[in-house]
Design an enzyme around this catalytic site. Structure first.
Site, PDB file in Angstrom:
ATOM      1  CG  ASP A 153      26.426   2.414  38.694  1.00  0.00           C
ATOM      2  OD1 ASP A 153      27.449   2.294  37.993  1.00  0.00           O
ATOM      3  OD2 ASP A 153      26.197   1.699  39.688  1.00  0.00           O
ATOM      4  CE  LYS A 180      27.174  -0.902  42.093  1.00  0.00           C
ATOM      5  NZ  LYS A 180      26.563  -0.831  40.745  1.00  0.00           N
TER       6      LYS A 180
END
Length: 277
Positions: free
Chosen positions: A106, A69
């Site tokens: 997210d 990420k």
């Protein structure tokens, strides 16, 4: 009629457990997107630049999970404000010029599942962990209008990085010693962003949490975690990593394909996959 082949995938290491292909492929089928396919590719952090550079024009998007990420930002030609603020991206979308745009779905995904769980505006939050997912949780907390976040960290240096982000987001923030497993008095929301097993030591204390507390554990394999079981026994509302997995995938689906995500069918496929697994 020629079917245009389009591809997407989830990248990470390990990745064999991922249910993202189940969700996305069910969405393609429900939306009538023939020619679209979504796979899982094991990829370490050092391998990401070369892998992305080698992808052909049929690739529309990539989902990124641990440990990629943070590394995803370095391969992107454009970074969304939320990905830049959190220092993490779970999404790479192919742009018309062939480069990649990084985003973090997210954060809106967390907002959606927490609002649905009844987390009130102005909530007080206890956050476990200080990695990339914790940064997303902080950004989500800011969007929810959270008053204060207390964060239990295992590494003080990581906590300091999180404190800087909290300051940027305008959140009241404090670091709490990881080794003190007391109940979160007054906490409306407890969010665990640590890997499986790391928060098991808090399970005994969780049995005395207020039933009004919402507990969100980003882990979904194995499920339920000992901490989730204990919080449920206390009467808390439970949000799992499966809820987030679906919510963030919905955002990715729309960015990859340009069409609305068939959420009902994607959720049904996820539930069926978990039941059979």
């Amino acid at each position: 009629m020629v079917t245009v082949r389009r591809r997407a995938a989830v990248l990470g290491k390990p990745i064999a457990h991922s249910l993202s292909p189940v969700i996305h492929n069910a969405g393609y089928a429900a939306a009538g997107l023939t020619g679209w396919s979504y796979t899982a590719i094991e990829c370490a952090e050092v391998e990401l630049p070369d892998l992305v550079a080698a992808l052909g024009p049929e690739w529309a998007g990539l989902s990124l999970t641990m440990p990629l990420k943070e590394a995803a930002l370095a391969v992107a030609g454009e970074v969304s404000p939320v990905a830049a603020a959190t220092g993490a991206a779970n999404t790479l979308v192919r742009r018309p010029d062939g480069s990649w745009a990084a985003d973090n779905t997210d954060v809106p995904g967390m907002v959606d599942v927490l609002v649905e769980a009844g987390v009130p505006a102005g909530a007080e939050v206890l956050l476990l962990g200080a990695g990339g997912t914790a940064r997303a949780a902080l950004a989500a907390a800011a969007r929810l209008g959270v008053r204060r976040v207390a964060c239990r960290v295992r590494r003080r240096a990581a906590g300091a990085e999180l404190a800087r982000l909290a300051g940027t987001l305008g959140l009241r923030f404090e670091i709490v010693d990881w080794a003190v497993p007391d109940a979160p008095e007054g906490a409306d929301l407890v969010v665990s962003t640590v890997p499986k097993g790391a928060a098991d030591g808090f399970a005994a204390a969780a049995r005395s949490w207020r039933p009004e507390t919402v507990f969100f554990d980003v882990v979904y394999d194995p499920w339920p975690t000992p901490l989730a079981e204990a919080a449920a026994a206390a009467g808390c509302r439970i949000v799992s990593g499966l809820d987030l997995l679906l919510a963030q995938a919905v955002g990715q689906f729309t960015q990859f394909t340009g069409v609305p995500a068939p959420v009902r069918e994607m959720r049904a496929a996820l539930v069926a996959a978990r039941a059979s697994g």
